[in-house]
Design a protein around this motif. Structure first.
Motif, PDB file in Angstrom:
ATOM      1  N   VAL A   1       0.818  -1.209   0.000  1.00 17.13           N
ATOM      2  CA  VAL A   1       0.000   0.000   0.000  1.00 17.13           C
ATOM      3  C   VAL A   1       0.855   1.264   0.000  1.00 17.13           C
ATOM      4  O   VAL A   1       1.792   1.407   0.798  1.00 17.13           O
ATOM      5  CB  VAL A   1      -0.949   0.012   1.223  1.00 17.13           C
ATOM      6  CG1 VAL A   1      -1.717   1.330   1.316  1.00 17.13           C
ATOM      7  CG2 VAL A   1      -1.922  -1.171   1.154  1.00 17.13           C
ATOM      8  N   ASP A   2       0.485   2.187  -0.885  1.00 14.86           N
ATOM      9  CA  ASP A   2       1.039   3.534  -0.931  1.00 14.86           C
ATOM     10  C   ASP A   2       0.216   4.400   0.019  1.00 14.86           C
ATOM     11  O   ASP A   2      -0.946   4.704  -0.244  1.00 14.86           O
ATOM     12  CB  ASP A   2       0.942   4.048  -2.372  1.00 14.86           C
ATOM     13  CG  ASP A   2       1.180   5.554  -2.505  1.00 14.86           C
ATOM     14  OD1 ASP A   2       1.489   6.209  -1.493  1.00 14.86           O
ATOM     15  OD2 ASP A   2       1.034   6.059  -3.635  1.00 14.86           O
ATOM     16  N   GLY A   3       0.836   4.804   1.139  1.00 14.93           N
ATOM     17  CA  GLY A   3       0.163   5.686   2.088  1.00 14.93           C
ATOM     18  C   GLY A   3       0.776   7.077   2.107  1.00 14.93           C
ATOM     19  O   GLY A   3       0.637   7.804   3.096  1.00 14.93           O
ATOM     20  N   VAL A   4       1.427   7.458   1.017  1.00 14.88           N
ATOM     21  CA  VAL A   4       2.211   8.694   1.004  1.00 14.88           C
ATOM     22  C   VAL A   4       1.362   9.912   1.345  1.00 14.88           C
ATOM     23  O   VAL A   4       1.769  10.764   2.128  1.00 14.88           O
ATOM     24  CB  VAL A   4       2.918   8.880  -0.357  1.00 14.88           C
ATOM     25  CG1 VAL A   4       3.546  10.263  -0.462  1.00 14.88           C
ATOM     26  CG2 VAL A   4       3.985   7.804  -0.556  1.00 14.88           C
ATOM     27  N   SER A   5       0.176  10.011   0.775  1.00 16.01           N
ATOM     28  CA  SER A   5      -0.607  11.246   0.904  1.00 16.01           C
ATOM     29  C   SER A   5      -1.604  11.239   2.052  1.00 16.01           C
ATOM     30  O   SER A   5      -2.500  12.079   2.076  1.00 16.01           O
ATOM     31  CB  SER A   5      -1.361  11.515  -0.405  1.00 16.01           C
ATOM     32  OG  SER A   5      -0.448  11.848  -1.409  1.00 16.01           O
ATOM     33  N   CYS A   6      -1.457  10.321   2.979  1.00 15.72           N
ATOM     34  CA  CYS A   6      -2.428  10.324   4.078  1.00 15.72           C
ATOM     35  C   CYS A   6      -1.894   9.810   5.407  1.00 15.72           C
ATOM     36  O   CYS A   6      -2.472  10.125   6.450  1.00 15.72           O
ATOM     37  CB  CYS A   6      -3.672   9.525   3.689  1.00 15.72           C
ATOM     38  SG  CYS A   6      -3.362   7.787   3.334  1.00 15.72           S
ATOM     39  N   LEU A   7      -0.821   9.045   5.407  1.00 17.26           N
ATOM     40  CA  LEU A   7      -0.358   8.483   6.672  1.00 17.26           C
ATOM     41  C   LEU A   7       0.034   9.595   7.634  1.00 17.26           C
ATOM     42  O   LEU A   7       0.742  10.526   7.265  1.00 17.26           O
ATOM     43  CB  LEU A   7       0.837   7.551   6.426  1.00 17.26           C
ATOM     44  CG  LEU A   7       0.808   6.228   7.201  1.00 17.26           C
ATOM     45  CD1 LEU A   7      -0.439   5.440   6.831  1.00 17.26           C
ATOM     46  CD2 LEU A   7       2.052   5.411   6.940  1.00 17.26           C
ATOM     47  N   GLY A   8      -0.455   9.492   8.856  1.00 19.29           N
ATOM     48  CA  GLY A   8      -0.274  10.553   9.826  1.00 19.29           C
ATOM     49  C   GLY A   8      -1.472  11.472   9.907  1.00 19.29           C
ATOM     50  O   GLY A   8      -1.525  12.358  10.764  1.00 19.29           O
ATOM     51  N   ALA A   9      -2.465  11.255   9.025  1.00 19.55           N
ATOM     52  CA  ALA A   9      -3.683  12.067   9.023  1.00 19.55           C
ATOM     53  C   ALA A   9      -4.943  11.222   9.018  1.00 19.55           C
ATOM     54  O   ALA A   9      -6.044  11.751   9.168  1.00 19.55           O
ATOM     55  CB  ALA A   9      -3.697  13.001   7.808  1.00 19.55           C
ATOM     56  N   VAL A  10      -4.791   9.925   8.828  1.00 20.27           N
ATOM     57  CA  VAL A  10      -5.934   9.009   8.799  1.00 20.27           C
ATOM     58  C   VAL A  10      -5.627   7.795   9.678  1.00 20.27           C
ATOM     59  O   VAL A  10      -4.468   7.524  10.001  1.00 20.27           O
ATOM     60  CB  VAL A  10      -6.243   8.527   7.363  1.00 20.27           C
ATOM     61  CG1 VAL A  10      -6.590   9.695   6.453  1.00 20.27           C
ATOM     62  CG2 VAL A  10      -5.072   7.729   6.780  1.00 20.27           C
ATOM     63  N   GLU A  11      -6.664   7.074  10.023  1.00 21.57           N
ATOM     64  CA  GLU A  11      -6.445   5.850  10.784  1.00 21.57           C
ATOM     65  C   GLU A  11      -5.703   4.837   9.924  1.00 21.57           C
ATOM     66  O   GLU A  11      -6.013   4.649   8.747  1.00 21.57           O
ATOM     67  CB  GLU A  11      -7.779   5.243  11.238  1.00 21.57           C
ATOM     68  CG  GLU A  11      -7.584   3.983  12.074  1.00 21.57           C
ATOM     69  CD  GLU A  11      -8.886   3.305  12.472  1.00 21.57           C
ATOM     70  OE1 GLU A  11      -8.820   2.366  13.283  1.00 21.57           O
ATOM     71  OE2 GLU A  11      -9.947   3.709  11.951  1.00 21.57           O
ATOM     72  N   CYS A  12      -4.741   4.170  10.520  1.00 18.55           N
ATOM     73  CA  CYS A  12      -4.043   3.093   9.824  1.00 18.55           C
ATOM     74  C   CYS A  12      -3.581   2.071  10.845  1.00 18.55           C
ATOM     75  O   CYS A  12      -2.880   2.413  11.804  1.00 18.55           O
ATOM     76  CB  CYS A  12      -2.853   3.620   9.031  1.00 18.55           C
ATOM     77  SG  CYS A  12      -2.125   2.341   7.980  1.00 18.55           S
ATOM     78  N   GLN A  13      -3.988   0.829  10.644  1.00 20.08           N
ATOM     79  CA  GLN A  13      -3.590  -0.277  11.512  1.00 20.08           C
ATOM     80  C   GLN A  13      -3.000  -1.370  10.635  1.00 20.08           C
ATOM     81  O   GLN A  13      -3.667  -2.345  10.284  1.00 20.08           O
ATOM     82  CB  GLN A  13      -4.792  -0.792  12.320  1.00 20.08           C
ATOM     83  CG  GLN A  13      -5.433   0.243  13.218  1.00 20.08           C
ATOM     84  CD  GLN A  13      -4.493   0.733  14.311  1.00 20.08           C
ATOM     85  OE1 GLN A  13      -3.594   0.006  14.730  1.00 20.08           O
ATOM     86  NE2 GLN A  13      -4.698   1.957  14.767  1.00 20.08           N
ATOM     87  N   MET A  14      -1.764  -1.177  10.264  1.00 22.96           N
ATOM     88  CA  MET A  14      -1.107  -2.070   9.314  1.00 22.96           C
ATOM     89  C   MET A  14      -1.177  -3.533   9.742  1.00 22.96           C
ATOM     90  O   MET A  14      -1.565  -4.413   8.957  1.00 22.96           O
ATOM     91  CB  MET A  14       0.347  -1.631   9.138  1.00 22.96           C
ATOM     92  CG  MET A  14       1.183  -2.561   8.282  1.00 22.96           C
ATOM     93  SD  MET A  14       2.889  -1.997   8.158  1.00 22.96           S
ATOM     94  CE  MET A  14       3.666  -3.506   7.539  1.00 22.96           C
TER      95      MET A  14
END
Length: 384
Positions: free
Chosen positions: A166-179
């Motif tokens: 997954v490319d999370g470049v434009s959202c990681l740190g601003a959306v929920e993410c539980q890898m």
């Protein structure tokens, strides 16, 4: 106008907080020194909650694209098959990286502005048992779509043995993410978006499942060989020269993130998204994405010929010192995009909407001043 008061509202690079800028002015230190080793290891550890993982997070001196390429070259060989979910320009970039390495990329494409749904992916995987990886873009920057990666990860697990990258470049740190919980095998991001840093750093985490593939894979790359980064991190260092000043900045950015708290950061971005969308709708302009899949970090608007988006952008910049983004690919010259992530707060949205209204009026668009601002203000006032 003051030239140094440029209002940057593109989807990256994003504004840098003054305290992060100051941290990057730290006197240079040796990149093999004990001081830097301690800094590097601690910052890498502190990135884990942003990814939602217990796995190590690797810091690469490079753009987000370097980490995307890492995800490809370390897991696949020429003639391997992969499915690439394409809902915009950056999904297409993943496909092009695969093809550059001789990988057979099956594109699951949807119209730009739509999300890739779990149902579409499940049907697409049915006759592709040889697929070794599925590539997805969490936030498709070119359209403002937030793809449902949690549900997509579940489909990949149920319908195949493929890795989910997954490319999370434009959202990681601003959306929920539980890898870990969601079952993402490789997740990447970059420094210049929600992490509030200049361009120049990329970040990647890989699951144990992914590492089994990586260790068995003959990566045709020197600088992007993940095994080198894993070995060096165990030795509290990097395989190649790191971007020292950016790591000092990263430490301060993480301080800011921890002070505000990830749950509050996520809520702030959702609020700014809702304010922006309410304003655009009040102005009678068509949004590119449905509410359900609207990204909290960038909003795309398609005026559908009512006015020239490039003329709007030129007026915003020239008369009001506000910079927003245009379209990419076949949408170039047809849409405009407003970034609202990282070092950005609700009152910044009000400022941009006000400048947007004035610029629309100045290029002859049929809008009533204050309409969008009022709608955004109402969302803010009613926010709990």
């Amino acid at each position: 106008m003051f030239a140094d008061k440029l209002i940057l509202r593109i989807p990256g690079p994003t504004p840098i907080p003054p305290r992060v800028q100051q941290a990057m002015n730290h006197p240079m230190v040796g990149h093999r020194s004990g001081l830097f080793s301690n800094l590097f290891v601690k910052t890498a550890e502190r990135l884990k909650p942003i990814f939602g993982t217990e796995q190590d997070v690797y810091i690469i001196a490079g753009s987000g694209t370097s980490a995307l390429e890492m995800g490809v070259v370390n897991t696949l060989q020429p003639q391997d098959e992969a499915v690439v979910l394409v809902s915009g320009a950056f999904g297409e970039r993943f496909a092009k990286i695969c093809e550059r390495y001789g990988i057979i990329a099956h594109r699951l494409e949807v119209p730009w502005g739509d999300a890739v749904t779990p149902e579409l992916l499940a049907a697409y995987l049915q006759d592709k048992p040889q697929v070794k990886a599925v590539f997805a873009t969490y936030c498709e920057t070119s359209t403002g779509v937030l793809n449902p990666v949690r549900e997509l990860a579940q489909v990949v697990r149920e319908k195949s043995d493929a890795l989910f990258i997954v490319d999370g470049v434009s959202c990681l740190g601003a959306v929920e993410c539980q890898m870990d919980e969601w079952g993402i095998d490789i997740l990447v991001t970059g420094s210049q978006k929600a992490l509030m840093l200049p361009t120049g750093l990329a970040f990647l985490a890989a699951s144990e499942r992914a590492w089994k593939v990586i260790e068995a894979n003959q990566a045709p790359s020197f600088y992007l060989d993940l095994r080198a980064y894993r070995k060096s991190l165990a030795d509290r260092t990097t395989p190649y020269t790191p971007a020292v000043s950016l790591i000092f900045g990263l430490e301060e950015s993480l301080n800011m993130i921890e002070e505000e708290g990830l749950p509050q950061i996520i809520k702030r971005h959702e609020l700014m998204r809702d304010m922006t969308r309410a304003a655009i709708q009040a102005l009678g302009l068509p949004l590119m994405t449905a509410d359900r899949y609207a990204a909290p970090t960038v909003t795309s608007v398609n005026p559908q010929g009512a006015f020239d988006p490039e003329q709007l952008r030129k007026t915003l910049n020239g008369k009001h010192n506000v910079v927003i983004a245009g379209g990419q690919g076949h949408l170039k010259g047809k849409i405009f995009r407003i970034g609202h992530m990282g070092y950005c707060e609700p009152l910044d949205v009000i400022t941009v909407i006000s400048a947007l209204e004035m610029s629309l009026k100045q290029i002859g668009a049929d809008v009533e001043l204050g309409t969008g601002v009022k709608a955004a203000q109402e969302v803010l006032i009613n926010h709990v």
